[in-house]
Scaffold this motif. Structure first.
Motif, PDB file in Angstrom:
ATOM      1  N   GLY A 153       2.142  11.741  52.823  1.00 39.85           N
ATOM      2  CA  GLY A 153       0.795  11.269  52.493  1.00 39.85           C
ATOM      3  C   GLY A 153       0.548  11.261  51.002  1.00 39.85           C
ATOM      4  N   ARG A 154       0.968  12.345  50.332  1.00 39.15           N
ATOM      5  CA  ARG A 154       0.808  12.452  48.882  1.00 39.15           C
ATOM      6  C   ARG A 154       1.618  11.372  48.159  1.00 39.15           C
ATOM      7  NH1 ARG A 154       2.262  18.006  48.537  1.00 39.15           N
ATOM      8  NH2 ARG A 154       0.411  18.626  49.612  1.00 39.15           N
ATOM      9  N   MET A 155       2.848  11.197  48.612  1.00 38.56           N
ATOM     10  CA  MET A 155       3.735  10.234  47.962  1.00 38.56           C
ATOM     11  C   MET A 155       3.321   8.793  48.259  1.00 38.56           C
ATOM     12  SD  MET A 155       7.401  12.140  48.381  1.00 38.56           S
ATOM     13  CE  MET A 155       8.282  11.000  47.316  1.00 38.56           C
ATOM     14  N   GLU A 156       2.730   8.579  49.407  1.00 38.32           N
ATOM     15  CA  GLU A 156       2.202   7.253  49.737  1.00 38.32           C
ATOM     16  C   GLU A 156       1.023   6.937  48.813  1.00 38.32           C
ATOM     17  OE1 GLU A 156       1.510   4.823  53.866  1.00 38.32           O
ATOM     18  OE2 GLU A 156       0.762   6.890  53.788  1.00 38.32           O
ATOM     19  N   ALA A 157       0.156   7.923  48.600  1.00 43.45           N
ATOM     20  CA  ALA A 157      -0.983   7.736  47.693  1.00 43.45           C
ATOM     21  C   ALA A 157      -0.514   7.484  46.260  1.00 43.45           C
ATOM     22  CB  ALA A 157      -1.900   8.956  47.741  1.00 43.45           C
ATOM     23  N   VAL A 213       9.087   5.655  57.521  1.00 39.89           N
ATOM     24  CA  VAL A 213       8.752   5.762  56.101  1.00 39.89           C
ATOM     25  C   VAL A 213       9.786   4.963  55.306  1.00 39.89           C
ATOM     26  CG1 VAL A 213       8.353   7.357  54.191  1.00 39.89           C
ATOM     27  CG2 VAL A 213       7.851   8.073  56.539  1.00 39.89           C
ATOM     28  N   TYR A 214       9.273   4.172  54.363  1.00 42.14           N
ATOM     29  CA  TYR A 214      10.122   3.315  53.539  1.00 42.14           C
ATOM     30  C   TYR A 214       9.783   3.522  52.071  1.00 42.14           C
ATOM     31  CZ  TYR A 214      11.064   0.880  57.906  1.00 42.14           C
ATOM     32  OH  TYR A 214      11.444   0.592  59.178  1.00 42.14           O
ATOM     33  N   LEU A 215      10.794   3.326  51.220  1.00 39.15           N
ATOM     34  CA  LEU A 215      10.566   3.344  49.779  1.00 39.15           C
ATOM     35  C   LEU A 215       9.868   2.059  49.366  1.00 39.15           C
ATOM     36  CD1 LEU A 215      13.983   4.596  48.327  1.00 39.15           C
ATOM     37  CD2 LEU A 215      11.811   5.850  48.386  1.00 39.15           C
ATOM     38  N   THR A 216       8.965   2.180  48.428  1.00 48.76           N
ATOM     39  CA  THR A 216       8.366   1.008  47.787  1.00 48.76           C
ATOM     40  C   THR A 216       9.240   0.655  46.582  1.00 48.76           C
ATOM     41  OG1 THR A 216       7.023   2.361  46.327  1.00 48.76           O
ATOM     42  CG2 THR A 216       6.033   1.736  48.461  1.00 48.76           C
ATOM     43  N   ASP A 217       8.889  -0.408  45.903  1.00 46.85           N
ATOM     44  CA  ASP A 217       9.627  -0.769  44.683  1.00 46.85           C
ATOM     45  C   ASP A 217       9.539   0.369  43.660  1.00 46.85           C
ATOM     46  OD1 ASP A 217      10.398  -3.206  45.729  1.00 46.85           O
ATOM     47  OD2 ASP A 217       8.767  -4.324  44.772  1.00 46.85           O
ATOM     48  N   LEU A 218       8.360   0.995  43.571  1.00 47.17           N
ATOM     49  CA  LEU A 218       8.186   2.123  42.648  1.00 47.17           C
ATOM     50  C   LEU A 218       9.108   3.279  43.051  1.00 47.17           C
ATOM     51  CD1 LEU A 218       6.685   3.434  40.266  1.00 47.17           C
ATOM     52  CD2 LEU A 218       4.947   4.198  41.913  1.00 47.17           C
TER      53      LEU A 218
END
Length: 176
Positions: A93-97, A115-120
């Protein structure tokens, strides 16, 4: 030298090794205190190295696990990193935010969320690996290659002794 003499010599050698180990452990808590302090120091340096990425210690492991295999469930991530699922849920949740991760429903099973990595998140991988490598180099400066291999082997043996079932004990701060 007869068989009995060899057995007696081996027994004396074992007894001597046991005495030396007991002497090394004569100061109660010396091993535990040394390991805990070294671990804290390592985490402090790693946290400082990760500051530029916007990550906290423990979050690097989530990104690296997903970089290795993107699209894991919370439970799979928790198991891979040795933390409890509720801890991993908070971390995700923290990392998604923060924009590093995204949760999406599984295409095959709508009850599952992955859960997937974003470009960031993907862009942070090279900084994380460099930070970890720098931390490793600093931790073993002054040690020979042989000493580093021995240290790693010994730490793995200690971990195996403390976790005979192979499941690491959760560090409450480990998933940041």
């Amino acid at each position: 030298m007869g068989k009995k003499d060899k057995q007696e010599k081996a027994l004396r050698k074992q007894e001597k090794a046991l005495r030396k180990r007991e002497e090394a452990l004569s100061e109660p808590g010396a091993l535990a205190n040394s390991l805990v302090q070294a671990s804290r120091s390592l985490r402090t340096v790693l946290s400082r190295n990760l500051t530029a990425t916007g990550l906290y210690a423990g979050q690097d492991g989530v990104i690296l696990a997903l970089f290795e295999q993107d699209g894991l469930t919370t439970g799979q991530l928790a198991q891979a990193l040795g933390v409890k699922p509720p801890t991993m849920t908070r971390t995700i949740g923290r990392m998604e935010a923060q924009g590093f991760l995204a949760r999406r429903d599984d295409a095959g099973d709508g009850r599952l969320s992955k859960v997937y990595l974003t470009d960031l998140g993907r862009s942070a991988v090279s900084s994380i690996t460099a930070s970890v490598a720098n931390c490793d180099r600093l931790a073993v400066s002054g040690l020979s290659g042989k000493e580093v291999k021995t240290l790693i082997r010994l730490l793995k043996a200690v971990d195996a002794n403390l976790n005979p079932d192979g499941v690491p004990a959760e560090d409450e701060a480990s998933a940041g």
